[in-house]
Design a protein around this motif. Structure first.
Motif, PDB file in Angstrom:
ATOM      1  N   GLY A 238       0.762  -1.233   0.000  1.00 29.49           N
ATOM      2  CA  GLY A 238       0.000   0.000   0.000  1.00 29.49           C
ATOM      3  C   GLY A 238       0.799   1.292   0.000  1.00 29.49           C
ATOM      4  O   GLY A 238       0.203   2.369   0.049  1.00 29.49           O
ATOM      5  N   LEU A 239       2.119   1.229  -0.052  1.00 23.68           N
ATOM      6  CA  LEU A 239       2.913   2.449  -0.099  1.00 23.68           C
ATOM      7  C   LEU A 239       2.939   2.980  -1.525  1.00 23.68           C
ATOM      8  O   LEU A 239       2.932   2.199  -2.483  1.00 23.68           O
ATOM      9  N   ALA A 240       2.989   4.293  -1.665  1.00 18.63           N
ATOM     10  CA  ALA A 240       3.031   4.942  -2.983  1.00 18.63           C
ATOM     11  C   ALA A 240       4.402   5.563  -3.184  1.00 18.63           C
ATOM     12  O   ALA A 240       4.968   6.165  -2.263  1.00 18.63           O
ATOM     13  N   LEU A 241       4.919   5.444  -4.391  1.00 16.61           N
ATOM     14  CA  LEU A 241       6.240   5.977  -4.717  1.00 16.61           C
ATOM     15  C   LEU A 241       6.179   7.485  -4.928  1.00 16.61           C
ATOM     16  O   LEU A 241       5.366   7.985  -5.708  1.00 16.61           O
ATOM     17  N   LEU A 242       7.044   8.212  -4.218  1.00 15.78           N
ATOM     18  CA  LEU A 242       7.197   9.654  -4.424  1.00 15.78           C
ATOM     19  C   LEU A 242       8.440   9.952  -5.261  1.00 15.78           C
ATOM     20  O   LEU A 242       8.428  10.847  -6.096  1.00 15.78           O
ATOM     21  N   ALA A 243       9.535   9.217  -5.013  1.00 11.50           N
ATOM     22  CA  ALA A 243      10.777   9.435  -5.756  1.00 11.50           C
ATOM     23  C   ALA A 243      11.629   8.174  -5.676  1.00 11.50           C
ATOM     24  O   ALA A 243      11.558   7.426  -4.704  1.00 11.50           O
ATOM     25  N   ARG A 244      12.439   7.983  -6.725  1.00 13.96           N
ATOM     26  CA  ARG A 244      13.362   6.848  -6.759  1.00 13.96           C
ATOM     27  C   ARG A 244      14.736   7.366  -7.148  1.00 13.96           C
ATOM     28  O   ARG A 244      14.875   8.168  -8.063  1.00 13.96           O
ATOM     29  N   ASN A 245      15.749   6.898  -6.428  1.00 13.53           N
ATOM     30  CA  ASN A 245      17.138   7.299  -6.672  1.00 13.53           C
ATOM     31  C   ASN A 245      17.283   8.810  -6.691  1.00 13.53           C
ATOM     32  O   ASN A 245      17.914   9.382  -7.573  1.00 13.53           O
ATOM     33  N   TRP A 246      16.699   9.466  -5.687  1.00 15.22           N
ATOM     34  CA  TRP A 246      16.770  10.916  -5.576  1.00 15.22           C
ATOM     35  C   TRP A 246      18.167  11.286  -5.093  1.00 15.22           C
ATOM     36  O   TRP A 246      18.629  10.820  -4.060  1.00 15.22           O
ATOM     37  N   ARG A 247      18.854  12.109  -5.878  1.00 16.70           N
ATOM     38  CA  ARG A 247      20.241  12.452  -5.574  1.00 16.70           C
ATOM     39  C   ARG A 247      20.380  13.905  -5.139  1.00 16.70           C
ATOM     40  O   ARG A 247      19.672  14.777  -5.636  1.00 16.70           O
ATOM     41  N   CYS A 248      21.338  14.112  -4.260  1.00 19.61           N
ATOM     42  CA  CYS A 248      21.706  15.456  -3.824  1.00 19.61           C
ATOM     43  C   CYS A 248      23.200  15.429  -3.533  1.00 19.61           C
ATOM     44  O   CYS A 248      23.839  14.372  -3.605  1.00 19.61           O
ATOM     45  N   LYS A 249      23.732  16.573  -3.198  1.00 19.18           N
ATOM     46  CA  LYS A 249      25.165  16.660  -2.935  1.00 19.18           C
ATOM     47  C   LYS A 249      25.594  15.728  -1.802  1.00 19.18           C
ATOM     48  O   LYS A 249      26.692  15.178  -1.832  1.00 19.18           O
ATOM     49  N   GLY A 250      24.751  15.542  -0.824  1.00 18.60           N
ATOM     50  CA  GLY A 250      25.097  14.726   0.331  1.00 18.60           C
ATOM     51  C   GLY A 250      24.888  13.234   0.170  1.00 18.60           C
ATOM     52  O   GLY A 250      25.290  12.465   1.028  1.00 18.60           O
ATOM     53  N   GLY A 251      24.246  12.803  -0.895  1.00 16.12           N
ATOM     54  CA  GLY A 251      24.017  11.376  -1.061  1.00 16.12           C
ATOM     55  C   GLY A 251      22.826  11.075  -1.939  1.00 16.12           C
ATOM     56  O   GLY A 251      22.468  11.862  -2.815  1.00 16.12           O
ATOM     57  N   GLU A 252      22.211   9.940  -1.679  1.00 14.36           N
ATOM     58  CA  GLU A 252      21.090   9.475  -2.488  1.00 14.36           C
ATOM     59  C   GLU A 252      20.063   8.795  -1.598  1.00 14.36           C
ATOM     60  O   GLU A 252      20.415   8.140  -0.614  1.00 14.36           O
ATOM     61  N   LEU A 253      18.803   8.964  -1.957  1.00 15.27           N
ATOM     62  CA  LEU A 253      17.706   8.249  -1.316  1.00 15.27           C
ATOM     63  C   LEU A 253      17.218   7.213  -2.321  1.00 15.27           C
ATOM     64  O   LEU A 253      16.804   7.565  -3.425  1.00 15.27           O
ATOM     65  N   ASP A 254      17.276   5.945  -1.948  1.00 12.20           N
ATOM     66  CA  ASP A 254      16.879   4.889  -2.880  1.00 12.20           C
ATOM     67  C   ASP A 254      15.412   5.019  -3.257  1.00 12.20           C
ATOM     68  O   ASP A 254      15.065   5.066  -4.434  1.00 12.20           O
ATOM     69  N   LEU A 255      14.555   5.033  -2.260  1.00  6.43           N
ATOM     70  CA  LEU A 255      13.114   5.156  -2.484  1.00  6.43           C
ATOM     71  C   LEU A 255      12.536   6.129  -1.467  1.00  6.43           C
ATOM     72  O   LEU A 255      12.894   6.077  -0.287  1.00  6.43           O
TER      73      LEU A 255
END
Length: 123
Positions: free
Chosen positions: A25-42
């Motif tokens: 039941g979770l909905a995807l907001l972003a995948r492999n979101w990158r920034c200077k400090g790192g990355e968020l997988d999901l």
């Protein structure tokens, strides 16, 4: 059959984790979101909670395996990236947040269950 590259194996693990989380039941907001400090997988939405999901895949259990790779330094980098995500997406900033970890281990993850730790750590 040749072994998959680490990138392919990581992408396959993320695909499996995403399917599992969406199935719950979770909905995807972003995948492999990158920034200077790192990355968020999901980045997912679970009801009204923004969930930052770290997907960890390890072929072998050595050195603590997939779960053992989430040390304090990695947690701080994830918290920094999550903070930057919320700054860039203020729509989600007022929502409750949590950090989950999805761990997979073994070649092709065959016979290995996916382990989903909700609220795996606090920041």
């Amino acid at each position: 059959m040749p072994h998959a590259s680490p990138t392919r194996a990581g992408n396959a693990a993320e695909d499996q984790a995403l399917g599992h989380l969406q199935g719950h039941g979770l909905a995807l907001l972003a995948r492999n979101w990158r920034c200077k400090g790192g990355e968020l997988d999901l980045v997912m939405l679970d009801a009204d909670t923004v969930v930052f999901v770290e997907v960890r895949y390890r072929l072998h259990a050595g050195f603590g395996g997939a779960l053992g790779s989430i040390d304090g330094r990695k947690q701080k980098r994830l918290a920094l990236a999550a903070n930057l995500f919320l700054q860039q997406h203020p729509r989600w900033a007022a929502h409750p947040c949590r950090f989950d970890v999805v761990a997979l281990q073994g070649q092709g993850h065959a016979g290995q269950p996916l382990l989903w730790l909700k609220n795996a750590f606090e920041c």
